[in-house]
Design an enzyme around this catalytic site. Structure first.
Site, short mmCIF file in Angstrom:
data_model
loop_
_atom_site.label_atom_id
_atom_site.label_comp_id
_atom_site.label_asym_id
_atom_site.label_seq_id
_atom_site.Cartn_x
_atom_site.Cartn_y
_atom_site.Cartn_z
N HIS A 1 0.86 -1.19 0.00
CA HIS A 1 0.00 0.00 0.00
C HIS A 1 0.89 1.24 0.00
O HIS A 1 1.85 1.33 0.78
CB HIS A 1 -0.89 -0.01 1.24
CG HIS A 1 -2.02 0.98 1.17
ND1 HIS A 1 -1.81 2.33 1.25
CD2 HIS A 1 -3.35 0.81 1.03
CE1 HIS A 1 -2.98 2.95 1.16
NE2 HIS A 1 -3.93 2.05 1.03
N ARG B 1 -6.29 10.30 -0.29
CA ARG B 1 -5.96 10.75 -1.65
C ARG B 1 -7.22 10.96 -2.48
O ARG B 1 -7.29 11.87 -3.30
CB ARG B 1 -5.05 9.70 -2.31
CG ARG B 1 -3.60 9.79 -1.82
CD ARG B 1 -2.76 8.67 -2.41
NE ARG B 1 -3.02 7.41 -1.74
CZ ARG B 1 -3.12 6.23 -2.34
NH1 ARG B 1 -3.01 6.16 -3.64
NH2 ARG B 1 -3.34 5.14 -1.65
#
Length: 540
Positions: free
Chosen positions: A318, A338
């Site tokens: 990740h 994000r």
């Protein structure tokens, strides 16, 4: 050690708060992955020497466990407490709970066993959300296409198609259990589900509960297991070996009761393995976002019994794990940050990747920045910035309404995300490969079903955000339903370790050591030994 840009200098580079410049020397995706993603490194794979996948590529550390000896012998079964059930579910996370509830609702007697407590799993750590194509502008075909493309075309199309078709019903099932999803605020009545976009997708289809969706999901699943009749729970009872009939089919499992330090021999018409992944193996020295029990146990047990695997050299790192402070290294910052507008900046204050590219691409881009000395060094820890300041300026209530977990994490890190960015670095997050299954979770071994991260083929070689929570409910329910239909063998035996005897002969013929034993059960720093104290309690 690679020289990086000092933290103070990196902070000075972004002090103006103006829009950061964007680097324009992007590498082609395949080149970027080949040069910087850990799956492609020199220590990424070895061929397996024995078992159903002999000759196939596998990560070296995982291969070491798959080609190991069993923890127990026939003598260990002699004093084990015998139990019997229709369906034995091994694993107390989301997939296991969904399988147990579904099987019990079909009238099966169910035992659910786990090495920790029910809910202590990667499910509760899934923050971002769950994918379902329920928007007017979205479609099942787009969800399918995104998933295939995100997995680099290596996913099993039949499994993907089935999963995306299941998605709307999965959401209804979860809502029926009592799960809460975020709703739009623009209507007083008839509110609709809030949808967000995930990296690598072409439509906003992430449904969520703030940024702790997995925790909310596990809350209702745990309650469903507790309230559903016909389910017995054996927590803190890890599976140490599967049982087999002489024909090679699965006959149950041997559990180890940690409190009583004794073995339980559970015979079952069907077993559902839902033991999760392998993040706690810390492959190639990476930190991990995974829970304490993610040590590849299910893969080891199923492989020894003859199940086929796939993509055992493919793992997801990740992009946004915590890099600083050190004691929180590997902790996850959800992709939801994000999606809400957070940007990635190198030590020069530059954006260097589209933050909503698939995870493997973003992770490789971060690793490239650090390898090429544009990373940031703080107190000996390397990473790049995840800057949430712009997103918070645009939406001052973001931390309170949508990114609650991010706010808590910032407090633990001792920083204010309104004025200071996080230092992040990729963290070992997901096992892309695993046990081959059909659409109902059935494996090549009769009587053995699987669901969740222990399986392979659904996500190809890279999973999209939100497809894991969908996968565990879709295939967990299907595996539970099919397992509940299993009937006792026509010539039932007691079930034993005949497969272990055959496996040991394979180990000897291949010249592999017999003194390495698995499953590992807990991380190497867990200070656990299976045999410790057993003699005093009457076990061998």
């Amino acid at each position: 050690m690679t020289i990086q840009i000092p933290y103070a200098a990196a902070l000075a580079a972004i002090a103006s708060g103006s829009a950061p410049p964007v680097r324009s020397d992007d590498l082609p995706v395949e080149t970027l992955l080949a040069r910087f993603h850990p799956d492609h490194g020199p220590r990424a794979r070895v061929p397996l020497r024995i078992g159903a996948n002999a000759g196939d590529a596998c990560h070296p550390e995982l291969a070491r466990l798959l080609e190991s000896n069993a923890l127990i012998d026939d003598l260990d079964l002699a004093r084990a407490t015998p139990l019997a059930t229709d369906v034995l579910v091994i694993g107390g996370g989301g997939a296991g709970a969904a399988a147990a509830v579904t099987a019990a609702r079909q009238g099966a007697r169910v035992i659910i066993a786990g090495k920790l407590r029910i809910g202590d799993s990667n499910t509760v750590m899934a923050e971002g959300g769950i994918q379902a194509a329920v928007g007017a502008e979205d479609s099942l075909q787009r969800h399918f296409d995104d998933t295939v493309r995100g997995g680099h075309g290596r996913g099993e199309h039949m499994l993907i198609a089935q999963m995306v078709r299941d998605a709307p019903d999965v959401i209804r099932w979860l809502i029926d259990l009592g799960m809460a999803f975020d709703l739009s605020q623009d209507k007083a009545l008839g509110q609709t589900l809030v949808r967000k976009r995930a990296g690598g997708t072409t439509a906003a289809r992430i449904l969520c509960h703030r940024d702790f969706t997995g925790l909310e999901m596990m809350r209702v699943l745990r309650e469903a297991v507790e309230l559903q009749g016909g389910i017995e729970q054996f927590m803190r009872c890890p599976a140490v070996e599967l049982l087999s009939h002489e024909d090679g089919s699965c006959a149950g499992a041997v559990l180890y009761d940690l409190e009583r330090r004794s073995f339980l021999l559970v015979r079952a018409n069907a077993v559902v393995l839902a033991t999760g992944g392998s993040g706690r193996l810390h492959l190639q020295g990476f930190p991990t976002s995974n829970h304490y029990g993610a040590t590849a146990d299910g893969l080891v047990l199923a492989y020894r019994l003859g199940a086929r695997m796939r993509d055992l050299d493919s793992f997801q790192y990740h992009p946004t794990g915590v890099a600083w402070p050190r004691h929180l290294a590997g902790g996850l910052i959800s992709e939801a940050a994000r999606s809400a507008g957070a940007v990635l900046l190198n030590g020069l204050g530059e954006r260097f990747v589209d933050e909503l590219q698939p995870r493997d691409v973003v992770a490789a881009a971060i690793l490239r920045e650090c390898a090429e000395q544009r990373g940031i060094m703080r107190d000996g820890e390397t990473g790049v910035f995840l800057d949430v300041r712009g997103a918070l300026a645009a939406r001052p209530d973001l931390l309170e309404r949508d990114l609650v977990s991010l706010g808590h994490l910032a407090a633990k890190c001792g920083l204010d995300p309104r004025t200071e960015p996080f230092l992040i670095y990729p963290t070992l997050h997901y096992q892309n490969g695993g046990i081959e299954i059909d659409g109902d979770g059935a494996t090549a071994v009769p009587g053995l079903f699987c669901a969740g991260e222990v399986t392979g083929g659904i996500h190809g070689r890279n999973r999209l955000m939100g497809n894991a929570l969908l996968d565990i409910i879709s295939f967990g329910r299907r595996a539970g339903a099919r397992a509940a239909e299993a009937r006792p063998p026509h010539a039932p035996g007691r079930g034993g370790l005949s497969h272990v005897h055959r496996w040991r002969r394979e180990l000897a013929r291949a010249g592999l050591p017999a003194d390495l034993r698995a499953p590992q059960l807990y991380p190497t720093y867990g200070n656990f030994a299976l045999r410790r104290g057993t003699t005093d309690r009457g076990n061998p």
